[in-house]
Design a protein around this motif. Structure first.
Motif, PDB file in Angstrom:
ATOM      1  N   VAL A  10       0.894  -1.193   0.020  1.00  9.37           N
ATOM      2  CA  VAL A  10      -0.020   0.023   0.115  1.00  9.37           C
ATOM      3  C   VAL A  10       0.885   1.219  -0.139  1.00  9.37           C
ATOM      4  N   LEU A  11       1.800   1.374   0.779  1.00  8.32           N
ATOM      5  CA  LEU A  11       2.570   2.704   1.035  1.00  8.32           C
ATOM      6  C   LEU A  11       3.783   2.380   0.052  1.00  8.32           C
ATOM      7  N   GLY A  12       4.353   1.453  -0.429  1.00  8.89           N
ATOM      8  CA  GLY A  12       5.287   1.098  -1.434  1.00  8.89           C
ATOM      9  C   GLY A  12       6.688   1.141  -0.757  1.00  8.89           C
ATOM     10  N   GLN A  13       6.660   0.586   0.175  1.00  8.36           N
ATOM     11  CA  GLN A  13       8.119   0.256   0.756  1.00  8.36           C
ATOM     12  C   GLN A  13       8.229  -0.715   1.714  1.00  8.36           C
ATOM     13  N   LYS A  14       9.081  -1.734   1.388  1.00 11.40           N
ATOM     14  CA  LYS A  14       9.086  -2.916   2.273  1.00 11.40           C
ATOM     15  C   LYS A  14       9.755  -2.412   3.728  1.00 11.40           C
ATOM     16  N   LEU A  15       9.517  -2.820   4.929  1.00 11.25           N
ATOM     17  CA  LEU A  15      10.079  -2.687   6.041  1.00 11.25           C
ATOM     18  C   LEU A  15      11.327  -3.210   6.284  1.00 11.25           C
ATOM     19  N   PRO A  16      12.274  -2.797   6.993  1.00 13.32           N
ATOM     20  CA  PRO A  16      13.595  -3.118   7.019  1.00 13.32           C
ATOM     21  C   PRO A  16      13.742  -4.877   7.746  1.00 13.32           C
ATOM     22  N   ASN A  17      12.614  -4.665   8.584  1.00 13.53           N
ATOM     23  CA  ASN A  17      12.466  -6.270   9.008  1.00 13.53           C
ATOM     24  C   ASN A  17      11.078  -6.424   9.666  1.00 13.53           C
ATOM     25  N   GLN A  18      10.662  -7.581   9.703  1.00 14.73           N
ATOM     26  CA  GLN A  18       9.194  -7.953  10.162  1.00 14.73           C
ATOM     27  C   GLN A  18       8.768  -7.013  11.271  1.00 14.73           C
ATOM     28  N   TYR A  19       9.598  -6.899  12.293  1.00 12.77           N
ATOM     29  CA  TYR A  19       9.465  -6.217  13.360  1.00 12.77           C
ATOM     30  C   TYR A  19       9.668  -4.650  13.446  1.00 12.77           C
ATOM     31  N   SER A  20       9.984  -4.091  12.407  1.00 12.66           N
ATOM     32  CA  SER A  20      10.323  -2.709  12.526  1.00 12.66           C
ATOM     33  C   SER A  20       9.199  -1.750  12.739  1.00 12.66           C
ATOM     34  N   TRP A  21       9.406  -0.735  13.319  1.00  9.61           N
ATOM     35  CA  TRP A  21       8.461   0.337  13.901  1.00  9.61           C
ATOM     36  C   TRP A  21       7.880   1.413  12.933  1.00  9.61           C
ATOM     37  N   GLY A  22       8.553   1.173  11.571  1.00  5.95           N
ATOM     38  CA  GLY A  22       7.907   1.908  10.449  1.00  5.95           C
ATOM     39  C   GLY A  22       9.135   2.336   9.560  1.00  5.95           C
ATOM     40  N   CYS A  23       9.158   3.042   8.538  1.00  6.05           N
ATOM     41  CA  CYS A  23      10.299   3.498   7.611  1.00  6.05           C
ATOM     42  C   CYS A  23      10.157   4.811   6.870  1.00  6.05           C
ATOM     43  N   TYR A  24      11.236   5.097   6.250  1.00  7.02           N
ATOM     44  CA  TYR A  24      11.005   6.372   5.296  1.00  7.02           C
ATOM     45  C   TYR A  24      10.627   5.493   4.030  1.00  7.02           C
ATOM     46  N   VAL A  25       9.602   6.278   3.370  1.00  6.40           N
ATOM     47  CA  VAL A  25       9.128   5.803   2.037  1.00  6.40           C
ATOM     48  C   VAL A  25       9.541   6.652   0.826  1.00  6.40           C
ATOM     49  N   PRO A  26      10.694   6.319   0.232  1.00  7.95           N
ATOM     50  CA  PRO A  26      11.120   7.400  -0.879  1.00  7.95           C
ATOM     51  C   PRO A  26      10.236   7.825  -1.868  1.00  7.95           C
ATOM     52  N   ARG A  28       6.961   8.251  -1.708  1.00  8.73           N
ATOM     53  CA  ARG A  28       6.088   9.527  -0.858  1.00  8.73           C
ATOM     54  C   ARG A  28       6.873  10.612  -0.305  1.00  8.73           C
ATOM     55  N   LYS A  29       8.279  10.322  -0.165  1.00 11.09           N
ATOM     56  CA  LYS A  29       8.906  11.352   0.574  1.00 11.09           C
ATOM     57  C   LYS A  29       8.305  11.582   1.890  1.00 11.09           C
ATOM     58  N   ALA A  30       8.197  10.832   2.591  1.00  9.87           N
ATOM     59  CA  ALA A  30       7.555  10.751   3.780  1.00  9.87           C
ATOM     60  C   ALA A  30       7.948   9.879   4.722  1.00  9.87           C
ATOM     61  N   MET A  31       7.921  10.156   6.148  1.00  6.43           N
ATOM     62  CA  MET A  31       8.429   9.008   6.974  1.00  6.43           C
ATOM     63  C   MET A  31       6.987   8.403   7.620  1.00  6.43           C
ATOM     64  N   CYS A  32       6.825   7.269   7.480  1.00 11.17           N
ATOM     65  CA  CYS A  32       5.391   6.511   8.283  1.00 11.17           C
ATOM     66  C   CYS A  32       6.031   5.731   9.312  1.00 11.17           C
ATOM     67  N   TRP A  33       5.440   6.044  10.472  1.00 17.06           N
ATOM     68  CA  TRP A  33       5.717   5.117  11.438  1.00 17.06           C
ATOM     69  C   TRP A  33       4.456   4.765  12.254  1.00 17.06           C
ATOM     70  N   THR A  34       4.790   3.455  12.833  1.00 16.14           N
ATOM     71  CA  THR A  34       3.499   2.887  13.477  1.00 16.14           C
ATOM     72  C   THR A  34       3.249   3.659  14.605  1.00 16.14           C
ATOM     73  N   VAL A  35       2.055   3.700  15.063  1.00 13.93           N
ATOM     74  CA  VAL A  35       1.761   4.562  16.097  1.00 13.93           C
ATOM     75  C   VAL A  35       0.550   3.560  16.760  1.00 13.93           C
ATOM     76  N   TRP A  36       0.782   3.213  18.168  1.00 17.90           N
ATOM     77  CA  TRP A  36      -0.150   2.412  19.067  1.00 17.90           C
ATOM     78  C   TRP A  36      -1.227   3.232  19.344  1.00 17.90           C
ATOM     79  N   LYS A  37      -2.458   2.975  19.092  1.00 16.70           N
ATOM     80  CA  LYS A  37      -3.409   3.852  19.553  1.00 16.70           C
ATOM     81  C   LYS A  37      -3.681   3.963  21.064  1.00 16.70           C
ATOM     82  N   GLU A  38      -3.203   2.715  21.762  1.00 16.76           N
ATOM     83  CA  GLU A  38      -3.237   2.817  23.141  1.00 16.76           C
ATOM     84  C   GLU A  38      -2.240   4.020  23.891  1.00 16.76           C
TER      85      GLU A  38
END
Length: 196
Positions: A10-26, A28-38
């Motif tokens: 969907v975003l167009g960038q594979k995460l560095p590893n399966q447990y990554s907290w997000g990554c830079y998506v070239p 889209r020129k944007a940083m996309c980080w996972t955010v816990w709702k809690e």
């Protein structure tokens, strides 16, 4: 859909590893980080800790190291967005696993702020104004128009673009550019640059 599939398909960038907290998506020129709702308190969410997170064995968590690098890009003006995930547990639960993922919307992160007491960085997350995933991208025209107001910096930027550098972020002090994984900051005050 899982988090890894979401980032890759969907975003167009594979995460560095399966447990990554997000990554830079070239693309889209944007940083996309996972955010816990809690972890959202009011409209604030933690995005980085100056104190390293450690594994059970005592080693510095590799995702913390990667986040530190990414965090420096956000400090340089790269736009940041939160990918909303939820564990469906209380904040003090021992281990969290993703139970829910919002795969249709993403949330803008802004107003970076440091909490001296906790040694943690937070950003405002606008949960009331979700953005469709496909609309996430650096506004190149708007960013360039802002950069044009700094004549010397814009001249340096124009020279850099002829060599293949791409604008990836802008804040009040610097413009950030990237080329094949290398980074360069152009100082808005005088147009000088620093290669990283």
């Amino acid at each position: 859909m899982g988090i890894n599939e979401f980032f890759e398909k969907v975003l167009g960038q594979k995460l560095p590893n399966q447990y990554s907290w997000g990554c830079y998506v070239p693309t889209r020129k944007a940083m996309c980080w996972t955010v816990w709702k809690e972890e959202i308190e009011g409209n604030q969410v933690e995005v980085h800790s100056d104190i390293p997170y450690r594994t059970k064995a005592g080693h510095v968590n590799r995702n913390w190291k990667k986040r530190k690098e990414e965090f420096e890009l956000v400090q340089s003006g790269v736009p940041a967005y939160g990918v909303m995930i939820s564990c469906g547990k209380s904040v003090d639960a021992d281990s969290w696993n993703i139970q829910e993922l919002n795969s249709h919307e993403i949330f803008e992160l802004s107003d970076l702020e440091f909490n001296e007491k906790k040694k943690k960085w937070t950003m405002i997350i606008d949960i009331n104004r979700p953005i469709a995933v496909e609309k996430i991208k650096l506004d190149q025209n708007k960013t360039e128009n802002t950069l044009k107001q700094h004549t010397q910096a814009f001249k340096t930027y124009e020279k850099a673009t002829k060599l293949g550098w791409e604008l990836i972020g802008l804040n009040e002090q610097i413009a950030s550019l990237s080329l094949s994984g290398k980074l360069m900051d152009i100082l808005l005050s005088d147009g000088s640059y620093i290669r990283k």
